[in-house]
Design an enzyme around this catalytic site. Sequence first.
Site, PDB file in Angstrom:
ATOM      1  N   ASP A 157      -5.648   5.488   4.312  1.00 53.63           N
ATOM      2  CA  ASP A 157      -5.103   4.325   5.021  1.00 53.63           C
ATOM      3  C   ASP A 157      -6.171   3.251   5.205  1.00 53.63           C
ATOM      4  O   ASP A 157      -7.132   3.448   5.956  1.00 53.63           O
ATOM      5  CB  ASP A 157      -4.599   4.747   6.406  1.00 53.63           C
ATOM      6  N   ASP A 206       5.970   7.969   6.084  1.00 56.57           N
ATOM      7  CA  ASP A 206       4.622   7.915   6.669  1.00 56.57           C
ATOM      8  C   ASP A 206       4.702   7.546   8.145  1.00 56.57           C
ATOM      9  O   ASP A 206       5.121   6.444   8.489  1.00 56.57           O
ATOM     10  CB  ASP A 206       3.803   6.873   5.887  1.00 56.57           C
TER      11      ASP A 206
HETATM   12  C1  DX5 Z   1      -0.195   4.533  10.023  1.00 56.50           C
HETATM   13  C2  DX5 Z   1      -0.679   5.156   8.734  1.00 56.50           C
HETATM   14  C3  DX5 Z   1      -0.361   6.595   8.604  1.00 56.50           C
HETATM   15  C4  DX5 Z   1      -0.983   7.458   9.655  1.00 56.50           C
HETATM   16  C5  DX5 Z   1      -0.015   8.557   9.936  1.00 56.50           C
HETATM   17  O1  DX5 Z   1      -0.354   3.166   9.974  1.00 56.50           O
HETATM   18  O2  DX5 Z   1      -0.100   4.510   7.615  1.00 56.50           O
HETATM   19  O3  DX5 Z   1      -0.652   7.088   7.305  1.00 56.50           O
HETATM   20  O4  DX5 Z   1      -2.215   8.026   9.271  1.00 56.50           O
HETATM   21  O5  DX5 Z   1      -0.475   9.266  11.022  1.00 56.50           O
HETATM   22  P1  DX5 Z   1       0.450  10.294  11.810  1.00 56.50           P
HETATM   23  O6  DX5 Z   1       0.928  11.322  10.823  1.00 56.50           O
HETATM   24  O7  DX5 Z   1      -0.487  10.834  12.830  1.00 56.50           O
HETATM   25  O8  DX5 Z   1       1.594   9.529  12.407  1.00 56.50           O
HETATM   26 ZN    ZN Z   2      -0.372   5.489   5.584  1.00 53.98          ZN
END
Ligand code: DX5
Ligand code: ZN
Length: 222
Positions: A35, A175
Amino acid sequence: MNHLVAPSILAADFANLQRDIEMINKSEADWVHVDVMDGMFVPNISFGFPVVSAVKKHAQKPLDVHLMIVEPDRYLKSFKDAGASGITVHYEACPNLHRTVQYIKELGCRAGVALNPHTPVALLEDIIGELDMVLIMSVNPGFGGQKFIQNTYKKLTDIKELSSRKKPDLLIEVDGGVDEHNAANLIEAGASVLVAGNSVFSAPDPALAISNLKHAIVSFRS
Ligand code: DX5
Ligand code: ZN
């Protein structure tokens, strides 16, 4: 198709990144989700090219790079050079999305487009044929560990319907807030790639959490 699992290293321990990547290498994960946030498109800054290159040095699985940045065209080649296998840009950040997608493909990367929770799937009608993947954001982008937005199920159904009409081999990634409890339902609704940050890295056994996501249908379908 069997679904893929992409742990997000945003939730990893940055002081022990090599250890966490080696855990992913040994796990049943398919990709490493990376990310990138610029403090402009989203209200947070994560990391840039040196970190992506360092991750690439140790990762034995493809890097799935999710760009939460404005004007991504300026940096696509640098992310490819840093080791990206797939690059996903945000619909909301790309006024000339068709050109951006062609550029990603010319670089030899899998081309993905991400939709924020408020952006309707129907806006992809005229570009979907060009895409390898659509990423449905199930939280507002910018932070890990947020609450899953329930309307995501409707969006997965919508994108699945559009893809069966226009692009049957499209990958559909979800995601944000993904865990072993909603994984089976997400796959059922159309997801083919599960991204998970917190639910993997805050688990007592992250490799087991990845395995549970990988076998979600078998283990958790009610
Ligand atoms: C949020 C990111 C995600 C994040 C997901 O902006 O795009 O990829 O890392 O994290 P979790 O699984 O903790 O919601
Ligand atoms: Zn992401």
